[in-house]
Design a protein around this motif. Structure first.
Motif, PDB file in Angstrom:
ATOM      1  N   ILE A   1      -5.147  -6.771   2.570  1.00  0.00           N
ATOM      2  CA  ILE A   1      -4.360  -6.761   3.808  1.00  0.00           C
ATOM      3  C   ILE A   1      -4.193  -8.187   4.331  1.00  0.00           C
ATOM      4  O   ILE A   1      -3.101  -8.583   4.743  1.00  0.00           O
ATOM      5  CB  ILE A   1      -5.000  -5.837   4.865  1.00  0.00           C
TER       6      ILE A   1
ATOM      7  N   TYR B   1      -3.474   7.609  -2.307  1.00  0.00           N
ATOM      8  CA  TYR B   1      -3.194   6.277  -1.791  1.00  0.00           C
ATOM      9  C   TYR B   1      -3.432   5.282  -2.915  1.00  0.00           C
ATOM     10  O   TYR B   1      -4.347   5.463  -3.728  1.00  0.00           O
ATOM     11  CB  TYR B   1      -4.112   5.949  -0.610  1.00  0.00           C
TER      12      TYR B   1
ATOM     13  N   TRP C   1      -2.632   0.817  -4.155  1.00  0.00           N
ATOM     14  CA  TRP C   1      -2.001  -0.486  -3.974  1.00  0.00           C
ATOM     15  C   TRP C   1      -1.024  -0.680  -5.110  1.00  0.00           C
ATOM     16  O   TRP C   1      -1.284  -0.286  -6.245  1.00  0.00           O
ATOM     17  CB  TRP C   1      -3.046  -1.597  -3.984  1.00  0.00           C
TER      18      TRP C   1
ATOM     19  N   PHE D   1       0.866  -1.173   0.000  1.00  0.00           N
ATOM     20  CA  PHE D   1       0.000   0.000   0.000  1.00  0.00           C
ATOM     21  C   PHE D   1       0.902   1.222   0.000  1.00  0.00           C
ATOM     22  O   PHE D   1       1.854   1.285   0.767  1.00  0.00           O
ATOM     23  CB  PHE D   1      -0.866  -0.031   1.264  1.00  0.00           C
TER      24      PHE D   1
ATOM     25  N   ALA E   1      -2.569   1.442   5.845  1.00  0.00           N
ATOM     26  CA  ALA E   1      -3.638   0.831   5.040  1.00  0.00           C
ATOM     27  C   ALA E   1      -4.850   0.502   5.905  1.00  0.00           C
ATOM     28  O   ALA E   1      -5.993   0.734   5.510  1.00  0.00           O
ATOM     29  CB  ALA E   1      -3.113  -0.426   4.347  1.00  0.00           C
TER      30      ALA E   1
ATOM     31  N   TRP F   1       3.792   0.036   5.840  1.00  0.00           N
ATOM     32  CA  TRP F   1       2.548   0.612   5.355  1.00  0.00           C
ATOM     33  C   TRP F   1       1.297  -0.042   5.921  1.00  0.00           C
ATOM     34  O   TRP F   1       0.203   0.463   5.726  1.00  0.00           O
ATOM     35  CB  TRP F   1       2.498   0.538   3.830  1.00  0.00           C
TER      36      TRP F   1
ATOM     37  N   LEU G   1     -10.362  -4.270  -0.194  1.00  0.00           N
ATOM     38  CA  LEU G   1      -9.251  -3.658   0.532  1.00  0.00           C
ATOM     39  C   LEU G   1      -8.836  -4.506   1.734  1.00  0.00           C
ATOM     40  O   LEU G   1      -7.645  -4.737   1.972  1.00  0.00           O
ATOM     41  CB  LEU G   1      -9.624  -2.240   0.974  1.00  0.00           C
TER      42      LEU G   1
END
Length: 165
Positions: free
Chosen positions: A135, A37, A39, A22, A157, A153, A131
């Motif tokens: 992660i 922001y 990815w 991220f 995130a 990060w 999202l």
């Protein structure tokens, strides 16, 4: 003398990395320094700079990516998502990796597919579940890394996702 066969999968098993992260970018040249922001995915192979020819050969085989040298390390990387989806992922589906690296690749591929399916969309318009899944994929992949470390990060995130409605 026996000449070793050039095998990209063997090289990647040793020195390859399937990276998912991220990113926060601030555009200082613009008024009020807006922050973006996103990815980012990349496929990377590193080696001592003396072995740069091997990385250049990998780049030639793939037909994409770049080779750079920094200090004593050479690095081949593919960062364009289209090249990753159209060239890198199909290559490693056909040319099998070792067990640990294959598991890392499989998780990374899931992340790439999520990012690719949202290509061109503002991060704020992504499904929150996509999202969160990215992660979780990143966290699950840590155990397959040669030199695992807590990504800087990750907290950023998670905070970003909490603020999405």
């Amino acid at each position: 003398m026996i000449k070793e066969i050039f095998n990209i999968s063997n090289i990647v098993n040793q020195d390859g990395c399937f990276d998912l992260q991220f990113r926060k970018d601030t555009r200082h040249e613009r008024t009020n320094s807006p922050t973006y922001y996103r990815w980012k995915v990349q496929f990377v192979v590193t080696s001592p700079k003396e072995n740069i020819k091997v990385l250049e050969k990998i780049g030639k085989e793939f037909g994409c990516g770049t080779v750079t040298v920094s200090k004593d390390q050479a690095r081949f990387s593919v960062q364009k998502i289209d090249d990753i989806v159209e060239i890198v992922m199909p290559f490693f589906r056909k040319n099998l990796l070792a067990d640990k690296k294959k598991k890392d690749f499989d998780l990374w591929s899931k992340g790439v597919n999520i990012i690719y399916s949202n290509k061109g969309k503002s991060l704020l318009s992504w499904k929150k579940s996509d999202l969160m899944q990215l992660i979780e994929i990143q966290k699950a992949g840590v155990k397959y890394k040669n030199k695992p470390r807590q990504p800087k990060w990750l907290e950023m995130a998670q905070t970003f996702i909490k603020n999405i409605k």
